[in-house]
Scaffold this active site. Structure first.
Site, PDB file in Angstrom:
ATOM      1  N   ASP A 163       0.853  -1.193   0.000  1.00 19.24           N
ATOM      2  CA  ASP A 163       0.000   0.000   0.000  1.00 19.24           C
ATOM      3  C   ASP A 163       0.888   1.242   0.000  1.00 19.24           C
ATOM      4  OD1 ASP A 163      -2.918  -0.827   2.098  1.00 19.24           O
ATOM      5  OD2 ASP A 163      -2.195  -1.611   0.175  1.00 19.24           O
ATOM      6  N   ASP A 165       0.487   4.021   1.458  1.00 17.45           N
ATOM      7  CA  ASP A 165       0.417   4.878   2.658  1.00 17.45           C
ATOM      8  C   ASP A 165       0.955   4.200   3.921  1.00 17.45           C
ATOM      9  OD1 ASP A 165      -3.161   4.279   2.515  1.00 17.45           O
ATOM     10  OD2 ASP A 165      -1.538   3.006   3.261  1.00 17.45           O
ATOM     11  N   TRP A 226     -13.648  -0.617  -2.947  1.00 19.39           N
ATOM     12  CA  TRP A 226     -12.948  -0.935  -1.711  1.00 19.39           C
ATOM     13  C   TRP A 226     -13.482  -2.189  -1.052  1.00 19.39           C
ATOM     14  CZ3 TRP A 226     -14.015  -1.844   3.341  1.00 19.39           C
ATOM     15  CH2 TRP A 226     -12.934  -1.734   4.250  1.00 19.39           C
ATOM     16  N   GLU A 229     -10.774  -7.770  -1.026  1.00 18.08           N
ATOM     17  CA  GLU A 229      -9.841  -8.508  -1.927  1.00 18.08           C
ATOM     18  C   GLU A 229      -8.682  -9.082  -1.118  1.00 18.08           C
ATOM     19  OE1 GLU A 229      -9.322  -5.192  -1.640  1.00 18.08           O
ATOM     20  OE2 GLU A 229      -7.206  -5.439  -1.211  1.00 18.08           O
ATOM     21  N   ASP A 230      -8.385  -8.445   0.040  1.00 20.61           N
ATOM     22  CA  ASP A 230      -7.307  -8.999   0.874  1.00 20.61           C
ATOM     23  C   ASP A 230      -7.788 -10.242   1.631  1.00 20.61           C
ATOM     24  OD1 ASP A 230      -7.474  -6.289   3.390  1.00 20.61           O
ATOM     25  OD2 ASP A 230      -9.024  -7.375   2.296  1.00 20.61           O
ATOM     26  N   MET A 256       0.308   4.102   9.258  1.00 18.72           N
ATOM     27  CA  MET A 256      -0.476   4.383   8.056  1.00 18.72           C
ATOM     28  C   MET A 256      -0.737   5.887   8.001  1.00 18.72           C
ATOM     29  SD  MET A 256      -4.278   3.371   6.653  1.00 18.72           S
ATOM     30  CE  MET A 256      -4.116   1.590   6.586  1.00 18.72           C
ATOM     31  N   HIS A 259      -5.868   8.979   5.912  1.00 19.05           N
ATOM     32  CA  HIS A 259      -6.513   9.377   4.648  1.00 19.05           C
ATOM     33  C   HIS A 259      -7.978   9.007   4.691  1.00 19.05           C
ATOM     34  CE1 HIS A 259      -6.949   5.228   3.209  1.00 19.05           C
ATOM     35  NE2 HIS A 259      -5.768   5.013   3.735  1.00 19.05           N
ATOM     36  N   ARG A 261     -11.472   7.798   2.345  1.00 19.71           N
ATOM     37  CA  ARG A 261     -11.726   6.890   1.200  1.00 19.71           C
ATOM     38  C   ARG A 261     -11.565   7.706  -0.079  1.00 19.71           C
ATOM     39  NH1 ARG A 261     -14.385   2.769   2.331  1.00 19.71           N
ATOM     40  NH2 ARG A 261     -12.686   2.538   3.808  1.00 19.71           N
TER      41      ARG A 261
HETATM   42  C1  UD2 Z   1      -7.044  -1.711   3.563  1.00 22.72           C
HETATM   43  C2  UD2 Z   1      -5.881  -2.598   3.206  1.00 22.72           C
HETATM   44  C3  UD2 Z   1      -5.620  -2.518   1.728  1.00 22.72           C
HETATM   45  C4  UD2 Z   1      -6.854  -2.946   0.945  1.00 22.72           C
HETATM   46  C5  UD2 Z   1      -8.062  -2.101   1.407  1.00 22.72           C
HETATM   47  C6  UD2 Z   1      -9.333  -2.690   0.849  1.00 22.72           C
HETATM   48  C7  UD2 Z   1      -4.564  -2.364   5.224  1.00 22.72           C
HETATM   49  C8  UD2 Z   1      -3.325  -1.801   5.862  1.00 22.72           C
HETATM   50  N1  UD2 Z   1      -4.700  -2.116   3.909  1.00 22.72           N
HETATM   51  O1  UD2 Z   1      -6.540  -0.409   3.285  1.00 22.72           O
HETATM   52  O2  UD2 Z   1      -4.533  -3.403   1.383  1.00 22.72           O
HETATM   53  O3  UD2 Z   1      -7.068  -4.313   1.168  1.00 22.72           O
HETATM   54  O4  UD2 Z   1      -8.204  -2.089   2.809  1.00 22.72           O
HETATM   55  O5  UD2 Z   1      -9.402  -2.556  -0.521  1.00 22.72           O
HETATM   56  O6  UD2 Z   1      -5.364  -3.016   5.837  1.00 22.72           O
HETATM   57  N2  UD2 Z   1      -5.080   3.212  -3.808  1.00 22.72           N
HETATM   58  C9  UD2 Z   1      -4.654   4.345  -4.525  1.00 22.72           C
HETATM   59  N3  UD2 Z   1      -5.585   5.232  -4.986  1.00 22.72           N
HETATM   60  C10 UD2 Z   1      -6.933   5.065  -4.770  1.00 22.72           C
HETATM   61  C11 UD2 Z   1      -7.352   3.914  -4.046  1.00 22.72           C
HETATM   62  C12 UD2 Z   1      -6.408   3.002  -3.566  1.00 22.72           C
HETATM   63  O7  UD2 Z   1      -3.453   4.558  -4.734  1.00 22.72           O
HETATM   64  O8  UD2 Z   1      -7.704   5.908  -5.223  1.00 22.72           O
HETATM   65  C13 UD2 Z   1      -4.090   2.199  -3.425  1.00 22.72           C
HETATM   66  C14 UD2 Z   1      -3.081   2.697  -2.408  1.00 22.72           C
HETATM   67  O9  UD2 Z   1      -1.852   2.005  -2.542  1.00 22.72           O
HETATM   68  C15 UD2 Z   1      -3.778   2.323  -1.113  1.00 22.72           C
HETATM   69  C16 UD2 Z   1      -4.320   0.950  -1.451  1.00 22.72           C
HETATM   70  O10 UD2 Z   1      -4.740   1.076  -2.821  1.00 22.72           O
HETATM   71  O11 UD2 Z   1      -2.898   2.263  -0.028  1.00 22.72           O
HETATM   72  C17 UD2 Z   1      -5.498   0.500  -0.575  1.00 22.72           C
HETATM   73  O12 UD2 Z   1      -6.466   1.527  -0.545  1.00 22.72           O
HETATM   74  P1  UD2 Z   1      -6.750   2.328   0.839  1.00 22.72           P
HETATM   75  O13 UD2 Z   1      -5.445   2.752   1.418  1.00 22.72           O
HETATM   76  O14 UD2 Z   1      -7.756   3.369   0.580  1.00 22.72           O
HETATM   77  O15 UD2 Z   1      -7.418   1.188   1.741  1.00 22.72           O
HETATM   78  P2  UD2 Z   1      -7.307   0.985   3.313  1.00 22.72           P
HETATM   79  O16 UD2 Z   1      -6.377   1.946   3.962  1.00 22.72           O
HETATM   80  O17 UD2 Z   1      -8.660   0.849   3.869  1.00 22.72           O
HETATM   81 MN    MN Z   2      -4.724   3.034   3.435  1.00 18.58          MN
END
Ligand code: UD2
Ligand code: MN
Length: 315
Positions: A163, A165, A226, A229-230, A256, A259, A261
């Site tokens: 990821d 971030d 979102w 998938e993990d 992290m 940020h 959504r």
């Molecule tokens: C969680 C998971 C992430 C993913 C997501 C569900 C953790 C630490 N991470 O993160 O792996 O499974 O849930 O989909 O639990 N991104 C972009 N631009 C966008 C959208 C996504 O660059 O517009 C990339 C970026 O690398 C980001 C990653 O996709 O870190 C996951 O998206 P997120 O950070 O919004 O998701 P998050 O923090 O809920």
């Molecule tokens: Mn994130």
């Protein structure tokens, strides 16, 4: 951020499943030669003498510019590659970052990750795999395409899906792969009080060998938007006869960057239904059914920038 991505359609990755499957098979079978690394004497030490142990991440109020990060990382080759001087690295690791419109996070991550990896004395390359356009984000297709393109680019022994971030907070969390099982590196994240969220949690930063990725057929291509998938990836590990291994929660710590959504990555309730079908679908939904358009690959100073068109949301 709009990383200018030229619409140069240099090559089409045809959407035909058979052709895609052959492309993927060829990629895994005929992996490119490793980017020329200067021949060097003895192997690198088992444990690098440069490791500094726990290092809490404290990103400054605004991220450094790419030019500033470049100044601080003079030992990189164009495209964001590094090989430790004076010894033959034991590991060849590709870092693959799924990406769209997160430039500030990318700058924080690059500024943090390059010195972190150089202290670990591994041969590595950083790839930013950007989803082209404003359509619904699909992390699974983006990472599957990234895996295919990266393994076509060089002979990596380990692929880390990362990821944008997440900042690692301990040098001892080595960015290498286990020979037998997929590794979950982002075990303890500040957002979740540095605890493992749940046993099947497999999000954030994961390390897999090309062989492990092939065995589990990569990621599902069916998760638009979102979520989940993990969790699907966790199930694939078990269904393909492997198990997830993790470093200790003391070492595998991350910050992290906060940020909201992202637009185009709203939660998709349908993903719960897709997750219920993993046992039925995983053998035919993944690397072997991948369909995407390759738009461009550019060697920038700090990373190789691959731009992919994942197509339109299907469900
Ligand atoms: C969680 C998971 C992430 C993913 C997501 C569900 C953790 C630490 N991470 O993160 O792996 O499974 O849930 O989909 O639990 N991104 C972009 N631009 C966008 C959208 C996504 O660059 O517009 C990339 C970026 O690398 C980001 C990653 O996709 O870190 C996951 O998206 P997120 O950070 O919004 O998701 P998050 O923090 O809920
Ligand atoms: Mn994130």
């Amino acid at each position: 951020m709009t990383m200018a991505c030229s619409r140069r359609l240099r090559r089409l990755r045809p959407g035909l499943t058979l052709l895609a499957a052959l492309t993927v098979a060829a990629t895994f079978a005929l992996r490119g030669t490793l980017l020329a690394t200067p021949p060097s004497p003895a192997g690198c030490h088992a444990a690098s003498p440069l490791l500094a142990g726990p290092r809490p991440a404290r990103p400054p109020p605004s991220p450094p510019t790419l030019a500033e990060i470049e100044m601080r990382n003079g030992a990189l080759w164009s495209g964001g590659f590094y090989s430790p001087p004076g010894c033959q690295a034991r590991h060849r690791t590709a870092i693959v970052i799924p990406y769209r419109s997160r430039l500030a996070h990318l700058r924080y991550l690059l500024d943090h990750l390059h010195p972190f990896l150089q202290r670990q004395r591994i041969h590595y390359g950083i790839y930013v795999v950007e989803q082209w356009g404003q359509g619904t984000f699909n992390k699974g297709i983006l990472l599957n395409a990234g895996i295919v393109e990266v393994l076509r680019d060089a002979d990596w022994s380990c692929v880390i899906l990362h990821d944008v971030d997440l900042l690692a907070e301990d040098d001892r969390n080595t960015y290498t792969c286990d020979n037998y099982n997929p590794t979950h590196l982002s075990v303890a994240i500040d957002k979740f009080d540095y605890r493992l969220l749940y046993r099947e949690y497999f999000g954030g930063v994961v390390a897999l060998t090309p062989e492990q990725l092939r065995k589990m057929n990569g990621f599902s291509n069916q998760y638009w938007g979102w979520g989940r998938e993990d969790d699907d990836l966790w199930k694939r590990v078990g269904l393909s006869g492997m198990k997830v291994v993790r470093p200790s929660v003391k070492v595998a710590r991350y910050k992290m960057i906060k940020h909201e959504r992202d637009p185009g990555n709203e939660e998709n309730p349908h993903n719960f239904d897709v997750l219920k079908r993993t046992e039925l679908d995983w053998r035919s939904d993944g690397l072997n059914s991948l369909s995407y358009k390759f738009l461009s690959k550019e060697r920038k100073a700090l990373f190789t920038h691959i731009t992919i068109d994942v197509g339109e949301k299907q469900t």
